[in-house]
Design an enzyme around this catalytic site. Structure first.
Site, PDB file in Angstrom:
ATOM      1  N   LYS A  83       6.351  -1.882   0.205  1.00  0.00           N
ATOM      2  CA  LYS A  83       5.070  -2.140   0.606  1.00  0.00           C
ATOM      3  C   LYS A  83       4.621  -2.878   1.798  1.00  0.00           C
ATOM      4  CE  LYS A  83       1.207  -3.117  -2.881  1.00  0.00           C
ATOM      5  NZ  LYS A  83       0.750  -4.206  -3.899  1.00  0.00           N
TER       6      LYS A  83
HETATM    7  C1  E4P Z   1      -1.464  -3.746  -6.057  1.00  0.00           C
HETATM    8  O1  E4P Z   1      -0.781  -3.015  -5.437  1.00  0.00           O
HETATM    9  C2  E4P Z   1      -2.774  -4.424  -5.361  1.00  0.00           C
HETATM   10  O2  E4P Z   1      -1.825  -5.386  -4.491  1.00  0.00           O
HETATM   11  C3  E4P Z   1      -3.497  -5.252  -6.578  1.00  0.00           C
HETATM   12  O3  E4P Z   1      -3.899  -3.993  -7.391  1.00  0.00           O
HETATM   13  C4  E4P Z   1      -4.596  -6.204  -6.107  1.00  0.00           C
HETATM   14  O4  E4P Z   1      -5.269  -6.643  -7.095  1.00  0.00           O
HETATM   15  P1  E4P Z   1      -6.413  -7.461  -6.960  1.00  0.00           P
HETATM   16  O5  E4P Z   1      -7.477  -7.311  -5.977  1.00  0.00           O
HETATM   17  O6  E4P Z   1      -7.086  -7.613  -8.366  1.00  0.00           O
HETATM   18  O7  E4P Z   1      -5.629  -8.750  -6.460  1.00  0.00           O
END
Ligand code: E4P
Length: 217
Positions: A83
């Site tokens: 990522k």
């Molecule tokens: C997933 O890949 C993201 O990092 C995550 O869904 C972010 O979620 P949040 O905005 O609730 O922290």
């Protein structure tokens, strides 16, 4: 729509995985912090448990270090998906790793133009953040809708991974629009089963079964 679980909590992943609800996992530095785990150990353990892609996020923001981190994360297991953030350095790393056969998830996507760039850089997944847009009074689902339309216009293969999901209703909306994947905290997936009429109906059936003395085995 595929379900990814947005957590580094191995017990929560195992519970949903046993039910066949887990097509993949996403983590980020905040989720690693919450888990109290070492990122490399946690990623390895999750990769061993789950068949699908497991997103593990780089922490460097400069290109050289980010590439090293990405390559190291990719070496943990075949199902690691690296990522990277939606920056030019992130997109450069995305292009190199994707060309080398590693799946890449470009995260922190907040516009359709960013999603186009991620696709051009060869991303396997782009992660538009619904909840964080909703937080600033912008409808996050409009972004999913726009990306779906643009990707469909050009038959783009990058998968739309709806992220920052905060409610069961977000799951339904993402599925209606045609997001390829939604990543959600375990509680949101558990909440999807809830309906007051299901509970009321079950309460009545249990009561009536007792009154009728029904015994099956
Ligand atoms: C997933 O890949 C993201 O990092 C995550 O869904 C972010 O979620 P949040 O905005 O609730 O922290």
């Amino acid at each position: 729509m595929k379900f990814f679980v947005d957590t580094a909590d191995i017990d929560a992943i195992r519970e949903l995985n046993d039910l066949g609800m887990v097509d993949g996992v996403t983590t980020n530095p905040s989720l690693i912090l919450k888990s109290g785990r070492d990122i490399l150990e946690a990623t390895k353990e999750i990769c061993d448990l789950v068949d699908g892609p497991v997103s593990a996020e780089v922490v460097a923001i400069d290109f050289d270090q980010m590439l090293k981190e990405g390559e190291h994360l990719a070496s943990i297991a075949d199902n690691v998906c690296v990522k990277v953030p939606m920056t030019w350095a992130g997109l450069r790393v995305c292009k190199l790793l994707s060309d080398a056969g590693t799946a890449v998830n470009v995260t922190l996507c907040f516009s359709a133009n960013q999603a186009l760039l991620a696709a051009k850089a060869g991303a396997s997944y782009v992660s538009p953040f619904i909840g964080r847009l909703d937080d600033i009074n912008v409808d996050g689902m409009d972004l999913i809708r726009d990306i779906r339309e643009i990707y469909d216009n050009y038959d783009i293969q990058t998968e739309i991974l709806a992220a920052s999901i905060r409610s069961a209703n977000h799951m339904k909306e993402a599925a209606l629009i045609g997001a390829d994947v939604a990543t959600a905290p375990p509680k949101v997936i558990q909440d999807m089963i809830k309906h007051p009429l299901t509970q009321a109906g079950l309460d009545q059936f249990v009561k009536d079964a007792q009154q009728a003395g029904i015994r099956i085995v």
